[in-house]
Design an enzyme around this catalytic site. Structure first.
Site, PDB file in Angstrom:
ATOM      1  CG  HIS A 132     -11.489  39.520  44.882  1.00  0.00           C
ATOM      2  ND1 HIS A 132     -11.868  38.586  45.825  1.00  0.00           N
ATOM      3  CD2 HIS A 132     -11.908  39.006  43.680  1.00  0.00           C
ATOM      4  CE1 HIS A 132     -12.473  37.567  45.241  1.00  0.00           C
ATOM      5  NE2 HIS A 132     -12.519  37.801  43.947  1.00  0.00           N
ATOM      6  CG  HIS A 167      -9.371  34.651  42.086  1.00  0.00           C
ATOM      7  ND1 HIS A 167     -10.037  34.017  41.060  1.00  0.00           N
ATOM      8  CD2 HIS A 167     -10.303  35.396  42.724  1.00  0.00           C
ATOM      9  CE1 HIS A 167     -11.303  34.397  41.064  1.00  0.00           C
ATOM     10  NE2 HIS A 167     -11.500  35.229  42.077  1.00  0.00           N
ATOM     11  CD  GLU A 182     -12.070  32.578  44.668  1.00  0.00           C
ATOM     12  OE1 GLU A 182     -11.940  33.722  45.114  1.00  0.00           O
ATOM     13  OE2 GLU A 182     -13.032  32.257  43.953  1.00  0.00           O
TER      14      GLU A 182
HETATM   15  C1  BGC Z   1     -16.044  35.850  43.446  1.00  0.00           C
HETATM   16  C2  BGC Z   1     -16.883  36.110  42.228  1.00  0.00           C
HETATM   17  C3  BGC Z   1     -16.134  37.043  41.319  1.00  0.00           C
HETATM   18  C4  BGC Z   1     -14.813  36.401  40.975  1.00  0.00           C
HETATM   19  C5  BGC Z   1     -13.972  37.295  40.112  1.00  0.00           C
HETATM   20  C6  BGC Z   1     -14.758  35.247  43.016  1.00  0.00           C
HETATM   21  O1  BGC Z   1     -13.948  35.068  44.121  1.00  0.00           O
HETATM   22  O2  BGC Z   1     -16.690  35.025  44.370  1.00  0.00           O
HETATM   23  O3  BGC Z   1     -18.121  36.684  42.590  1.00  0.00           O
HETATM   24  O4  BGC Z   1     -16.860  37.299  40.154  1.00  0.00           O
HETATM   25  O5  BGC Z   1     -14.110  36.134  42.149  1.00  0.00           O
HETATM   26  O6  BGC Z   1     -13.856  38.510  40.677  1.00  0.00           O
END
Ligand code: BGC
Length: 396
Positions: free
Chosen positions: A150, A224, A361
Site C-alpha cells: 500500500h 480501502h 479494492e
Molecule cells: C490486502 C491485505 C491487507 C489489507 C490491510 C488489503 O488490500 O490485500 O493483505 O491485510 O489490505 O492492509
C-alpha cells in the site's frame, strides 16, 4: 457550483465549537453531530466542513459531511481521504453506517487496517520492495515482511490532501489533490494526484482518480473502505452474498505475492460467478485460502471494453441492502477482513471480529511492476492515469 456550505450548518457548527471551547475542550469531537437540515436542505445535496483533528506537526485536518437528497451520507477527511462513515438506507428506509472505522482522529492517524483510505502510490504489494523501469532499479521501504504494501511506510493514506468541496444539482463531493514528490517512499517522479469523491442523488459513491508524472513511475490507486452491509460492528460478514464477475484470479505465494499465473476460478473457492454466501468459501480446505487466512486475492474482471464494467454485487439478506461495484480497472482485490482482531479502537464500540468487514479494492493486479504477464502500471511523462470506480447502494 452553488454555495459550498449551507449557512445554517455553518452557524450551528460554529456555535457547537464555541460551546466546546468555553467548556475547556482542547480537541474537537471526532465526528461532530450534524446540524438538523432545514426543509430546503432536505431535498438537496449538501456538504459541510468541520475541524477533525491536528497532526503532531500542527497541521489541522478537516472532516467533510456530504448528504444527498435521499439522506444518504458520507463523511470523509482530507487526512488520507479516509471515509469515516457511510450512512445508507436499508429495506425499511432506516439509515445505518455501513463502513468500519475508528473512534478518534488520533486512531486514524495510525489506522493499521487502512480503514476507508485512499491507497497509493501503489495499492497492494510489490514483491521484495523493488521494481525496475527501463533497466533502472527502484528500492522501496518494506513494510510487510520482505515486501512493500500500500505505497510504503507513509503511503497516500497517511498524508494530508488539499480538499475542494463542491455542490451540484444532482451530486455533492470533494476534490482531493496531493503532489507526491520525486523519491517519496522510493518511487520516481513528482506525481500530481487528484481523487474526486462524488455522492450522487442516485445513491452512488464514485471515485475518479487522475495522475500525471514528470518521470516514468508506477501507479495503482484504490480505495480501502471496509463494509458491513448489516451495519458497522454488527458481527461478521459471512452471511453476505457475493457475486464477482471474474473468470480468473491471480494465485499467490504464502507472502501473498502473485505467482505470476492467471488461473481459472472453475472448481476453486474463487468461483463467485453465481451468488455465494461468504461463509461457504472462507473456511474451506484450500492452500490459497490458508495463505490469505481467508480470501485476500485479486480477481481478473471479465472486462472486455473500455469504460465502466460491473465487477461485483453484494447483498445482505437481513437488511436487504445491495451494493454494486462498477470500475474501469482490470482487477478487484477481494479482502474478507482476515486480519481484523480486537486490538482496534472500533468506532462501533465493540471489537471488530475476524471477517467483520469486506473490501472490494478495484485496481491493477498486485506486484504488476514485477510481473510481465500482468497489465502494465507504468505511467510516463505526457501520459495520464485515469481510473473510475462507482459503489451503488440500493435495496432488493
Ligand atoms: C490486502 C491485505 C491487507 C489489507 C490491510 C488489503 O488490500 O490485500 O493483505 O491485510 O489490505 O492492509
Amino acid at each position: 457550483m452553488k454555495n459550498e456550505f449551507s449557512s445554517s450548518t455553518f452557524g450551528w457548527l460554529a456555535g457547537a465549537l464555541l460551546a466546546a471551547t468555553l467548556l475547556g475542550c482542547s480537541k474537537p469531537p471526532p465526528a461532530p453531530p450534524k446540524a438538523p437540515p432545514t426543509p430546503e436542505e432536505k431535498s438537496k445535496n449538501t456538504i459541510s466542513k468541520a475541524a477533525f483533528g491536528t497532526l503532531p506537526d500542527g497541521t489541522a485536518v478537516d472532516l467533510f459531511t456530504m448528504v444527498n437528497a435521499n439522506g444518504m451520507e458520507v463523511r470523509a477527511t482530507n487526512y488520507g481521504g479516509i471515509i469515516t462513515a457511510l450512512l445508507v438506507p436499508d429495506g425499511t428506509g432506516k439509515t445505518t453506517d455501513v463502513v468500519l472505522g475508528l473512534k478518534s482522529f488520533d486512531e486514524y492517524a495510525k489506522n493499521p487496517p487502512y480503514f476507508g483510505a485512499i491507497i497509493g502510490r501503489y495499492g497492494n504489494r510489490i514483491g521484495k520492495g523493488q521494481f525496475k523501469i527501463d533497466d533502472q532499479t527502484y528500492k522501496l521501504p518494506k513494510n510487510d515482511g520482505p515486501n512493500t504494501l500500500h505505497g510504503g511506510v507513509r503511503g497516500f493514506d497517511k498524508v494530508v490532501w488539499q480538499a475542494e468541496p463542491f455542490e451540484k444539482e444532482d451530486s455533492v463531493g470533494v476534490i482531493f489533490t496531493y503532489t507526491s514528490k520525486d523519491g517519496e517512499e522510493g518511487f520516481p517522479g513528482n506525481l500530481q494526484t487528484r481523487v474526486t469523491y462524488t455522492l450522487t442523488d442516485k445513491n452512488e459513491l464514485s471515485f475518479d482518480y487522475h495522475a500525471t508524472t514528470d518521470k516514468p513511475t508506477v501507479v495503482n490507486l484504490t480505495q480501502h473502505s471496509y463494509f458491513n452491509l448489516a451495519g458497522d460492528g454488527n458481527g461478521d460478514v459471512l452471511g453476505h452474498e457475493f457475486t464477482i464477475y471474474a473468470n480468473e484470479y491471480t494465485p499467490v505465494n504464502k507472502l501473498l505475492i502473485p505467482t505470476g499465473k492467471i488461473e481459472s476460478v472453475t472448481d476453486t473457492p474463487f468461483d463467485f460467478r453465481n451468488k455465494v454466501k461468504l461463509a461457504d468459501r472462507v473456511n474451506v480446505d484450500n492452500e490459497q485460502i490458508k495463505f490469505g487466512k481467508g480470501i485476500d486475492h485479486n480477481f481478473v474482471l471479465k472486462k472486455k471494453q473500455p469504460g465502466l464494467t460491473l465487477a461485483a454485487r453484494v447483498s445482505e439478506p437481513s437488511t436487504r441492502r445491495v451494493m454494486e461495484v462498477h470500475t474501469t480497472e482490470p482487477g478487484v482485490q477481494f479482502y474478507t477482513g482476515n486480519f481484523l482482531d480486537d486490538t482496534l479502537a472500533a468506532k462501533a464500540g465493540k471489537p471488530y471480529v475476524k471477517h467483520g468487514g469486506f473490501c472490494l479494492e478495484t485496481q491493477h493486479y498486485p506486484d504488476s511492476p514485477n510481473q510481465s504477464a500482468f497489465p502494465s502500471t507504468v505511467l510516463r511523462p505526457g501520459e495520464e492515469y485515469n481510473s473510475k470506480t462507482v459503489y451503488t447502494f440500493s435495496v432488493r
